[in-house]
Motif scaffolding. Sequence first.
Motif, PDB file in Angstrom:
ATOM      1  N   ASN A   1      30.138 -69.093  63.475  1.00  9.02           N
ATOM      2  CA  ASN A   1      30.641 -70.323  63.579  1.00  9.02           C
ATOM      3  C   ASN A   1      29.744 -71.369  62.435  1.00  9.02           C
ATOM      4  O   ASN A   1      28.652 -71.335  62.632  1.00  9.02           O
ATOM      5  CB  ASN A   1      30.325 -71.071  65.043  1.00  9.02           C
ATOM      6  CG  ASN A   1      30.767 -72.403  64.993  1.00  9.02           C
ATOM      7  OD1 ASN A   1      31.730 -72.757  64.560  1.00  9.02           O
ATOM      8  ND2 ASN A   1      29.921 -73.292  65.644  1.00  9.02           N
ATOM      9  N   ASN A   2      30.729 -72.001  61.571  1.00 12.18           N
ATOM     10  CA  ASN A   2      30.054 -72.668  60.441  1.00 12.18           C
ATOM     11  C   ASN A   2      29.664 -74.295  61.210  1.00 12.18           C
ATOM     12  O   ASN A   2      30.826 -74.813  60.942  1.00 12.18           O
ATOM     13  CB  ASN A   2      30.906 -72.960  59.144  1.00 12.18           C
ATOM     14  CG  ASN A   2      30.514 -73.163  58.245  1.00 12.18           C
ATOM     15  OD1 ASN A   2      30.200 -72.641  57.252  1.00 12.18           O
ATOM     16  ND2 ASN A   2      30.248 -74.781  58.128  1.00 12.18           N
ATOM     17  N   GLU A   3      28.722 -74.461  61.706  1.00 15.09           N
ATOM     18  CA  GLU A   3      28.548 -75.808  62.569  1.00 15.09           C
ATOM     19  C   GLU A   3      28.069 -76.915  61.677  1.00 15.09           C
ATOM     20  O   GLU A   3      27.173 -77.604  62.090  1.00 15.09           O
ATOM     21  CB  GLU A   3      27.571 -75.311  63.670  1.00 15.09           C
ATOM     22  CG  GLU A   3      27.505 -76.586  64.716  1.00 15.09           C
ATOM     23  CD  GLU A   3      28.118 -76.220  66.062  1.00 15.09           C
ATOM     24  OE1 GLU A   3      27.957 -76.907  67.096  1.00 15.09           O
ATOM     25  OE2 GLU A   3      29.591 -76.023  65.920  1.00 15.09           O
ATOM     26  N   PHE A   4      28.665 -77.076  60.649  1.00 12.44           N
ATOM     27  CA  PHE A   4      28.204 -78.277  59.634  1.00 12.44           C
ATOM     28  C   PHE A   4      29.347 -78.131  58.619  1.00 12.44           C
ATOM     29  O   PHE A   4      29.930 -77.282  58.389  1.00 12.44           O
ATOM     30  CB  PHE A   4      26.688 -77.797  59.008  1.00 12.44           C
ATOM     31  CG  PHE A   4      26.795 -76.748  58.418  1.00 12.44           C
ATOM     32  CD1 PHE A   4      27.228 -76.456  56.879  1.00 12.44           C
ATOM     33  CD2 PHE A   4      26.416 -75.416  59.113  1.00 12.44           C
ATOM     34  CE1 PHE A   4      27.110 -75.292  56.258  1.00 12.44           C
ATOM     35  CE2 PHE A   4      26.546 -74.121  58.375  1.00 12.44           C
ATOM     36  CZ  PHE A   4      26.772 -74.125  57.242  1.00 12.44           C
ATOM     37  N   PRO A   5      29.346 -79.206  57.685  1.00 12.27           N
ATOM     38  CA  PRO A   5      30.021 -79.317  56.471  1.00 12.27           C
ATOM     39  C   PRO A   5      29.237 -79.169  55.460  1.00 12.27           C
ATOM     40  O   PRO A   5      28.181 -79.308  55.437  1.00 12.27           O
ATOM     41  CB  PRO A   5      30.871 -80.567  56.259  1.00 12.27           C
ATOM     42  CG  PRO A   5      29.405 -81.745  56.932  1.00 12.27           C
ATOM     43  CD  PRO A   5      28.839 -80.624  58.170  1.00 12.27           C
TER      44      PRO A   5
ATOM     45  N   ASN B   1      34.829 -76.884  65.190  1.00 17.53           N
ATOM     46  CA  ASN B   1      33.811 -77.200  65.941  1.00 17.53           C
ATOM     47  C   ASN B   1      33.537 -78.590  66.074  1.00 17.53           C
ATOM     48  O   ASN B   1      34.195 -79.299  65.132  1.00 17.53           O
ATOM     49  CB  ASN B   1      32.570 -76.352  65.583  1.00 17.53           C
ATOM     50  CG  ASN B   1      32.294 -76.661  64.069  1.00 17.53           C
ATOM     51  OD1 ASN B   1      31.995 -77.643  63.786  1.00 17.53           O
ATOM     52  ND2 ASN B   1      32.188 -75.659  63.506  1.00 17.53           N
ATOM     53  N   ASN B   2      32.578 -79.175  66.872  1.00 19.83           N
ATOM     54  CA  ASN B   2      32.573 -80.706  66.730  1.00 19.83           C
ATOM     55  C   ASN B   2      31.327 -81.338  65.650  1.00 19.83           C
ATOM     56  O   ASN B   2      31.266 -82.403  65.825  1.00 19.83           O
ATOM     57  CB  ASN B   2      32.088 -81.145  68.097  1.00 19.83           C
ATOM     58  CG  ASN B   2      30.709 -80.219  68.604  1.00 19.83           C
ATOM     59  OD1 ASN B   2      30.657 -79.065  68.769  1.00 19.83           O
ATOM     60  ND2 ASN B   2      29.660 -80.987  69.043  1.00 19.83           N
TER      61      ASN B   2
ATOM     62  N   ILE C   1      36.741 -69.530  69.862  1.00 23.22           N
ATOM     63  CA  ILE C   1      37.175 -70.579  70.447  1.00 23.22           C
ATOM     64  C   ILE C   1      36.077 -71.430  70.569  1.00 23.22           C
ATOM     65  O   ILE C   1      34.956 -70.904  71.199  1.00 23.22           O
ATOM     66  CB  ILE C   1      38.110 -70.612  71.851  1.00 23.22           C
ATOM     67  CG1 ILE C   1      38.493 -71.923  72.217  1.00 23.22           C
ATOM     68  CG2 ILE C   1      37.400 -69.570  72.675  1.00 23.22           C
ATOM     69  CD1 ILE C   1      39.412 -72.038  73.345  1.00 23.22           C
ATOM     70  N   HIS C   2      35.913 -72.983  70.434  1.00 23.73           N
ATOM     71  CA  HIS C   2      34.676 -73.732  70.607  1.00 23.73           C
ATOM     72  C   HIS C   2      35.007 -74.284  71.804  1.00 23.73           C
ATOM     73  O   HIS C   2      35.785 -75.204  71.824  1.00 23.73           O
ATOM     74  CB  HIS C   2      34.812 -74.670  69.614  1.00 23.73           C
ATOM     75  CG  HIS C   2      33.222 -75.009  69.214  1.00 23.73           C
ATOM     76  ND1 HIS C   2      32.381 -74.209  68.640  1.00 23.73           N
ATOM     77  CD2 HIS C   2      32.886 -76.461  69.221  1.00 23.73           C
ATOM     78  CE1 HIS C   2      31.260 -74.896  68.382  1.00 23.73           C
ATOM     79  NE2 HIS C   2      31.346 -76.203  68.993  1.00 23.73           N
TER      80      HIS C   2
ATOM     81  N   HIS D   1      29.764 -72.746  71.474  1.00 23.98           N
ATOM     82  CA  HIS D   1      29.460 -73.872  71.415  1.00 23.98           C
ATOM     83  C   HIS D   1      28.393 -74.199  72.776  1.00 23.98           C
ATOM     84  O   HIS D   1      27.494 -75.076  72.418  1.00 23.98           O
ATOM     85  CB  HIS D   1      30.495 -75.078  71.975  1.00 23.98           C
ATOM     86  CG  HIS D   1      30.292 -76.494  72.366  1.00 23.98           C
ATOM     87  ND1 HIS D   1      29.880 -77.277  71.372  1.00 23.98           N
ATOM     88  CD2 HIS D   1      30.420 -76.834  73.384  1.00 23.98           C
ATOM     89  CE1 HIS D   1      29.566 -78.258  71.965  1.00 23.98           C
ATOM     90  NE2 HIS D   1      29.780 -78.308  73.179  1.00 23.98           N
ATOM     91  N   PRO D   2      28.126 -73.405  73.698  1.00 20.55           N
ATOM     92  CA  PRO D   2      27.357 -73.759  74.573  1.00 20.55           C
ATOM     93  C   PRO D   2      25.755 -73.675  74.066  1.00 20.55           C
ATOM     94  O   PRO D   2      24.838 -74.216  74.768  1.00 20.55           O
ATOM     95  CB  PRO D   2      27.546 -73.129  75.733  1.00 20.55           C
ATOM     96  CG  PRO D   2      28.848 -72.452  75.766  1.00 20.55           C
ATOM     97  CD  PRO D   2      29.109 -72.546  74.407  1.00 20.55           C
ATOM     98  N   HIS D   3      25.564 -73.107  73.011  1.00 17.31           N
ATOM     99  CA  HIS D   3      24.137 -72.958  72.753  1.00 17.31           C
ATOM    100  C   HIS D   3      23.349 -72.121  73.454  1.00 17.31           C
ATOM    101  O   HIS D   3      22.028 -72.034  73.311  1.00 17.31           O
ATOM    102  CB  HIS D   3      23.560 -74.305  72.251  1.00 17.31           C
ATOM    103  CG  HIS D   3      24.194 -75.050  71.184  1.00 17.31           C
ATOM    104  ND1 HIS D   3      24.498 -74.879  69.817  1.00 17.31           N
ATOM    105  CD2 HIS D   3      24.737 -76.497  71.345  1.00 17.31           C
ATOM    106  CE1 HIS D   3      24.844 -75.545  69.346  1.00 17.31           C
ATOM    107  NE2 HIS D   3      25.372 -76.592  70.023  1.00 17.31           N
TER     108      HIS D   3
END
Length: 450
Positions: free
Chosen positions: A183-187, A224-225, A325-326, A358-360
């Motif tokens: 999961n690429n959690e950033f731009p 993702n968010n 899925i996130h 997503h839950p970390h």
Amino acid sequence: MAGKKRHKRENKRKNRNRSVFFVSLFVVLVTGGLAMLGYSAVLGRPDTEQQSPAERAPIVVDFFELEQNGQPAQDEAVEEQTTVSADDIADGADTPEQTVSAEEELRTEDERLYDEALQKGEKVYLVNCADSERVTFAFAGDILLDDEYAMMFHYRTRGSDINDTFSANLLERMRSADVFMLNNEFPFSTRGAPTEGKTFTFRANPANIEMYELLGVDVVSLANNHAYDYGEEALLDTFTTLENAGIPYVGAGRNIEEARKPVYFIANGIKIAVVSATQIERNAVPDTKEATAASPGVLRCMEPAALLEVIAEAKANSDFVILYIHWGTESQAETDWLQDKQAPIYAQAGVDLIIGDHPHCLQKLDSESGVPVVYSLGNYWFNSKTQNTCLVEVAIRKEGMEYLRFVPCLQKDCRTKELEGAERDEVLNYMRGLSPGVSIDDEGYVTFRN
């Protein structure tokens, strides 16, 4: 990547036809000249267990090739030698031009599927597998490459040494998987402004994409968010950065049509679809914008209708569908109401495997309508917190999923390592307690009971 080529995008076809000269010469030798010359025709097959599909084409070797530099043919190291006589041909034995290996047939089928997918306008990639019997995937959770946060700061101050950051056995697992996804959690960008009022906003320098090559990353989710933390410009830069690095992404796009597109991987005669969406943030006006017909964004699934359409498309065009899925609630080991509500919906819609993040933190392993569900992979290399995490390995054959393996890992002191011994057993026991609907053996292999 990381020392081996992962995907082949080119349409160039390889010429498999043998030289007419050598085929004709071979036939002459078989039918009338073998006894006089005292040579045998040799069909050599390379060690397919050690070679990629691109290297596995059958090789026809005649005695001229074996007698190079004056070396006698019988001294050449050849794994198999088959003498074909005129009687054999009369009995229907394969001549070299008739012999097609199983690997050759698979490669031909892969290329046919690839051409077909291109004609449909699909995002499709050919994969060179280490094994002709299965396609292996590895899945990890959240990663953060923002230089302003702990992970990259410590990585830089420690000499940017990937071997100090991830354990050797874990690096080997990531790199040796046919397809490795996280999961690429950033731009990726140097542009844009942080989202006003948002507590944590992330942005990584595009140069940090080099980390993905070191890890062997093959595909990422952008659903993702945090993908939209620095707005439209930064998200557009993310697409460009990943595309320039040759890394497919799923779950976001320059418009809704692109955001909804599955990514397909073809190998060993199998076509595997990966789809992705996010249900975070769960409000009417989320900070992370959904893509529209005219603007970039992510694919959202708080209401599942759009994702169900994507799943239906993927199911109709592939043999196996993976949903990444996130979802879920941060720092909560128990699944929440929307995970519990939607997992059966997606399972019944036709996905074959659900991978959540997503839950970390880690959540349970289970199955819905016979579909394996990994509810949360946890953080992989995301913050300085000490916590258990995992790598999930999956093998897929033509008949379906062969196995799913949970590999216990630990994120600590801005490093991630695979656990061994008592530490590994402790995490496996924890997962057993979270996951009463499955069995997990001492090596992490999971048996789903329904």
